[in-house]
Design a protein around this motif. Sequence first.
Motif, PDB file in Angstrom:
ATOM      1  N   LEU A  14       0.920  -1.210   0.055  1.00  0.00           N
ATOM      2  CA  LEU A  14      -0.063  -0.106  -0.130  1.00  0.00           C
ATOM      3  C   LEU A  14       1.036   1.254   0.063  1.00  0.00           C
ATOM      4  CD1 LEU A  14      -2.984   0.947   0.102  1.00  0.00           C
ATOM      5  CD2 LEU A  14      -2.851   1.025   2.417  1.00  0.00           C
ATOM      6  N   ASN A  49      -6.485   4.840  -6.658  1.00  0.00           N
ATOM      7  CA  ASN A  49      -6.762   4.290  -5.291  1.00  0.00           C
ATOM      8  C   ASN A  49      -7.239   3.033  -5.264  1.00  0.00           C
ATOM      9  OD1 ASN A  49      -5.719   6.490  -3.849  1.00  0.00           O
ATOM     10  ND2 ASN A  49      -7.637   7.577  -3.530  1.00  0.00           N
ATOM     11  N   VAL A  53      -5.587  -0.384  -3.404  1.00  0.00           N
ATOM     12  CA  VAL A  53      -6.304  -1.177  -2.505  1.00  0.00           C
ATOM     13  C   VAL A  53      -6.255  -2.651  -3.010  1.00  0.00           C
ATOM     14  CG1 VAL A  53      -8.392  -1.538  -1.082  1.00  0.00           C
ATOM     15  CG2 VAL A  53      -7.452   0.740  -1.469  1.00  0.00           C
ATOM     16  N   THR A  57      -4.488  -5.492  -0.719  1.00  0.00           N
ATOM     17  CA  THR A  57      -5.388  -6.655  -0.609  1.00  0.00           C
ATOM     18  C   THR A  57      -4.776  -7.891  -0.932  1.00  0.00           C
ATOM     19  OG1 THR A  57      -7.110  -5.309  -0.281  1.00  0.00           O
ATOM     20  CG2 THR A  57      -7.774  -7.264  -0.257  1.00  0.00           C
ATOM     21  N   CYS A  80      -7.821  -7.426   4.678  1.00  0.00           N
ATOM     22  CA  CYS A  80      -8.541  -6.140   4.517  1.00  0.00           C
ATOM     23  C   CYS A  80      -8.351  -5.160   5.665  1.00  0.00           C
ATOM     24  CB  CYS A  80     -10.034  -6.286   4.330  1.00  0.00           C
ATOM     25  SG  CYS A  80     -10.433  -7.318   2.802  1.00  0.00           S
ATOM     26  N   PRO A  83      -6.029  -1.896   4.272  1.00  0.00           N
ATOM     27  CA  PRO A  83      -6.584  -0.725   3.608  1.00  0.00           C
ATOM     28  C   PRO A  83      -7.786   0.071   4.497  1.00  0.00           C
ATOM     29  CG  PRO A  83      -6.572  -2.791   2.216  1.00  0.00           C
ATOM     30  CD  PRO A  83      -6.062  -2.967   3.582  1.00  0.00           C
ATOM     31  N   GLN A  87      -8.016   3.980   5.349  1.00  0.00           N
ATOM     32  CA  GLN A  87      -9.003   4.820   5.332  1.00  0.00           C
ATOM     33  C   GLN A  87      -9.582   5.504   6.586  1.00  0.00           C
ATOM     34  OE1 GLN A  87     -10.921   5.372   2.779  1.00  0.00           O
ATOM     35  NE2 GLN A  87     -13.007   5.929   3.467  1.00  0.00           N
ATOM     36  N   LEU A 112     -12.854   1.328  -1.328  1.00  0.00           N
ATOM     37  CA  LEU A 112     -12.252   0.567  -0.157  1.00  0.00           C
ATOM     38  C   LEU A 112     -12.957  -0.688  -0.441  1.00  0.00           C
ATOM     39  CD1 LEU A 112     -10.487  -0.153   2.406  1.00  0.00           C
ATOM     40  CD2 LEU A 112     -12.618   0.747   3.689  1.00  0.00           C
ATOM     41  N   CYS A 116     -11.141  -4.261  -1.714  1.00  0.00           N
ATOM     42  CA  CYS A 116     -10.988  -5.440  -0.728  1.00  0.00           C
ATOM     43  C   CYS A 116     -11.742  -6.593  -1.456  1.00  0.00           C
ATOM     44  CB  CYS A 116     -11.485  -5.112   0.533  1.00  0.00           C
ATOM     45  SG  CYS A 116     -10.498  -3.798   1.536  1.00  0.00           S
TER      46      CYS A 116
END
Length: 129
Positions: A14, A49, A53, A57, A80, A83, A87, A112, A116
């Motif tokens: 990430l 983004n 993510v 993930t 998960c 991420p 967030q 998000l 995921c």
Amino acid sequence: MALVRSWAAGIVVLVLTEYVQMTLIHDNFVGPSGVDSFGAALALVHLPNLVCVVLATWAAARVHPQPWREIPARHVAAACVVPAAAQLLTVTLRWDVVGVASLALWMSTGVLLAGCAVGLLLDRLVWAS
């Protein structure tokens, strides 16, 4: 220890992908003033983004070892949490910009959830083959 290893992989991926996104896309195309339209925000902020993510993930899920990956709740947590924590951190630090009624909050939450889900699906597809 299996969760920590997965989370570490998720953090590394990430951070690296967000860094690349910020230096290549955000700094060159978005800038400090932001974007002017919904389409530009979607293309220059939310879709990159989503890629970050998904990759984070997927990396966290791939590192999560057997037999724990067969326990759905543990596997989702391993994949998960990073991420989701990113967030929460972003929303907490930028609450003045991202309020509950803000479209940016709901878009990033959708990113998000979709990221995921796609990351876990990618892990299952690769794991099954």
